[in-house]
Design a protein around this motif. Sequence first.
Motif, PDB file in Angstrom:
ATOM      1  N   GLU A 238       0.831  -1.199   0.000  1.00 37.42           N
ATOM      2  CA  GLU A 238       0.000   0.000   0.000  1.00 37.42           C
ATOM      3  C   GLU A 238       0.870   1.256   0.000  1.00 37.42           C
ATOM      4  N   ALA A 239       1.946   1.242   0.791  1.00 41.20           N
ATOM      5  CA  ALA A 239       2.865   2.384   0.831  1.00 41.20           C
ATOM      6  C   ALA A 239       3.613   2.521  -0.495  1.00 41.20           C
ATOM      7  N   TYR A 240       4.012   1.403  -1.085  1.00 41.66           N
ATOM      8  CA  TYR A 240       4.710   1.439  -2.371  1.00 41.66           C
ATOM      9  C   TYR A 240       3.808   2.018  -3.459  1.00 41.66           C
ATOM     10  N   LEU A 241       2.530   1.657  -3.432  1.00 39.67           N
ATOM     11  CA  LEU A 241       1.599   2.178  -4.427  1.00 39.67           C
ATOM     12  C   LEU A 241       1.464   3.695  -4.312  1.00 39.67           C
ATOM     13  N   ARG A 242       1.440   4.194  -3.087  1.00 38.50           N
ATOM     14  CA  ARG A 242       1.355   5.646  -2.886  1.00 38.50           C
ATOM     15  C   ARG A 242       2.588   6.353  -3.426  1.00 38.50           C
ATOM     16  N   ASP A 243       3.743   5.687  -3.366  1.00 35.86           N
ATOM     17  CA  ASP A 243       5.002   6.301  -3.789  1.00 35.86           C
ATOM     18  C   ASP A 243       5.276   6.164  -5.280  1.00 35.86           C
ATOM     19  N   PHE A 244       4.465   5.368  -5.969  1.00 32.51           N
ATOM     20  CA  PHE A 244       4.686   5.138  -7.398  1.00 32.51           C
ATOM     21  C   PHE A 244       4.617   6.461  -8.151  1.00 32.51           C
ATOM     22  N   ASP A 245       5.584   6.698  -9.038  1.00 35.46           N
ATOM     23  CA  ASP A 245       5.723   7.977  -9.731  1.00 35.46           C
ATOM     24  C   ASP A 245       5.679   7.741 -11.243  1.00 35.46           C
TER      25      ASP A 245
ATOM     26  N   LEU B 155       4.086   4.811 -24.144  1.00 40.08           N
ATOM     27  CA  LEU B 155       4.319   6.149 -23.598  1.00 40.08           C
ATOM     28  C   LEU B 155       3.226   7.129 -24.018  1.00 40.08           C
ATOM     29  N   ALA B 156       2.654   6.909 -25.197  1.00 43.05           N
ATOM     30  CA  ALA B 156       1.599   7.806 -25.682  1.00 43.05           C
ATOM     31  C   ALA B 156       0.341   7.734 -24.825  1.00 43.05           C
ATOM     32  N   GLN B 157       0.179   6.631 -24.086  1.00 45.05           N
ATOM     33  CA  GLN B 157      -1.012   6.476 -23.234  1.00 45.05           C
ATOM     34  C   GLN B 157      -0.628   6.061 -21.808  1.00 45.05           C
ATOM     35  N   ILE B 158       0.546   6.495 -21.375  1.00 41.15           N
ATOM     36  CA  ILE B 158       1.059   6.044 -20.081  1.00 41.15           C
ATOM     37  C   ILE B 158       0.151   6.443 -18.921  1.00 41.15           C
ATOM     38  N   ASP B 159      -0.462   7.617 -18.998  1.00 34.93           N
ATOM     39  CA  ASP B 159      -1.362   8.038 -17.921  1.00 34.93           C
ATOM     40  C   ASP B 159      -2.531   7.062 -17.779  1.00 34.93           C
ATOM     41  N   LYS B 160      -3.140   6.724 -18.895  1.00 35.00           N
ATOM     42  CA  LYS B 160      -4.284   5.813 -18.892  1.00 35.00           C
ATOM     43  C   LYS B 160      -3.869   4.418 -18.430  1.00 35.00           C
ATOM     44  N   LEU B 161      -2.747   3.934 -18.930  1.00 36.47           N
ATOM     45  CA  LEU B 161      -2.299   2.591 -18.577  1.00 36.47           C
ATOM     46  C   LEU B 161      -1.943   2.480 -17.101  1.00 36.47           C
ATOM     47  N   THR B 162      -1.327   3.508 -16.574  1.00 37.15           N
ATOM     48  CA  THR B 162      -0.972   3.496 -15.155  1.00 37.15           C
ATOM     49  C   THR B 162      -2.231   3.531 -14.288  1.00 37.15           C
ATOM     50  N   ALA B 163      -3.177   4.357 -14.669  1.00 36.48           N
ATOM     51  CA  ALA B 163      -4.431   4.447 -13.916  1.00 36.48           C
ATOM     52  C   ALA B 163      -5.153   3.102 -13.895  1.00 36.48           C
ATOM     53  N   GLU B 164      -5.155   2.429 -15.028  1.00 35.38           N
ATOM     54  CA  GLU B 164      -5.918   1.183 -15.148  1.00 35.38           C
ATOM     55  C   GLU B 164      -5.190  -0.022 -14.575  1.00 35.38           C
ATOM     56  N   TYR B 165      -3.853  -0.101 -14.778  1.00 39.85           N
ATOM     57  CA  TYR B 165      -3.140  -1.330 -14.454  1.00 39.85           C
ATOM     58  C   TYR B 165      -2.211  -1.226 -13.247  1.00 39.85           C
TER      59      TYR B 165
ATOM     60  N   TYR C 269      -2.889   1.595 -10.536  1.00 43.80           N
ATOM     61  CA  TYR C 269      -3.675   2.151  -9.430  1.00 43.80           C
ATOM     62  C   TYR C 269      -5.023   1.461  -9.228  1.00 43.80           C
ATOM     63  N   ARG C 270      -5.600   0.897 -10.280  1.00 40.73           N
ATOM     64  CA  ARG C 270      -6.921   0.270 -10.105  1.00 40.73           C
ATOM     65  C   ARG C 270      -6.766  -1.177  -9.673  1.00 40.73           C
ATOM     66  N   VAL C 271      -6.780  -1.383  -8.375  1.00 42.60           N
ATOM     67  CA  VAL C 271      -6.719  -2.702  -7.780  1.00 42.60           C
ATOM     68  C   VAL C 271      -7.827  -2.815  -6.743  1.00 42.60           C
ATOM     69  N   ALA C 272      -8.094  -4.026  -6.298  1.00 45.35           N
ATOM     70  CA  ALA C 272      -9.092  -4.237  -5.266  1.00 45.35           C
ATOM     71  C   ALA C 272      -8.692  -3.454  -4.001  1.00 45.35           C
ATOM     72  N   PRO C 273      -9.654  -2.908  -3.278  1.00 39.86           N
ATOM     73  CA  PRO C 273      -9.314  -2.143  -2.071  1.00 39.86           C
ATOM     74  C   PRO C 273      -8.687  -3.024  -0.991  1.00 39.86           C
ATOM     75  N   ILE C 274      -7.843  -2.400  -0.195  1.00 40.37           N
ATOM     76  CA  ILE C 274      -7.246  -3.111   0.935  1.00 40.37           C
ATOM     77  C   ILE C 274      -8.370  -3.559   1.871  1.00 40.37           C
ATOM     78  N   PRO C 275      -8.377  -4.822   2.280  1.00 41.19           N
ATOM     79  CA  PRO C 275      -9.464  -5.287   3.162  1.00 41.19           C
ATOM     80  C   PRO C 275      -9.409  -4.617   4.526  1.00 41.19           C
ATOM     81  N   LYS C 276     -10.577  -4.362   5.080  1.00 37.55           N
ATOM     82  CA  LYS C 276     -10.673  -3.755   6.405  1.00 37.55           C
ATOM     83  C   LYS C 276     -10.607  -4.841   7.463  1.00 37.55           C
TER      84      LYS C 276
END
Length: 226
Positions: free
Chosen positions: A179-186, A206-216, A218-225
């Motif tokens: 979770e901390a590593y994901l927050r630090d991803f740049d 590279l032409a769609q890096i923003d979209k690819l990063t968002a989808e693959y 940052y978009r993961v299942a939420p951390i379980p509570k």
Amino acid sequence: MPINNSHLYGLDEQHLVDYLGHQLEANTAVAFASLQQAALADEIDLQICSGFRNFDRQMLIWNAKATGKRAVLDNNSKPLNIEKLTSKELIDAILIWSAIPGLSRHHWGTDIDVFDGNMINKQNLQLVSEEYALGGPCFKLSQWLDGNAQKYGFYRPFQLGLSGVSPEAWHLSYFPIAEAYLRDFDINAVSDILKSSTVKLREPILAQIDKLTAEYVYRVAPIPKS
């Protein structure tokens, strides 16, 4: 320019320790040892198929698929004819099962692919959904992880409808560190890495890096509570 947090992109291994022949992030290794012992007590031989992969190893996998030297599978784990695909379609197809180098959670050492060594050996393992579904050799393991993985800090980040990556019942992540590593991803850092690499399909990536990063990434299942 110097790369910050290079361990997030598979370029640094100083955060890793050896665990039974696999490289894992240090805290992940301790937690997994406890998870493994708990599974053994329930007659499940929890084994690692794949742990840390560095950038170059991920690039070998990616480039082999992009050039047709390694099969590209669809959502049903059936081979695709990549000759009929555009660059964008090929990127999307590879991403069903394989991450772009620099964007893989396997770079972190917190994420592992697992199987039940009592039911199937590593050589015969294909890491397809059928192996972890009812009737498959790792179904008992999958059910056991549903009830026990979170107790030791692990969860499945790739779940149906909750992640860009296809569901992977075999993929566990040690979320206290991941979770901390994901927050630090740049995204800027990984873009610079890709620009100086020999990754196939680099320019359309590279032409769609923003979209690819968002989808693959940052978009993961939420951390379980808890």
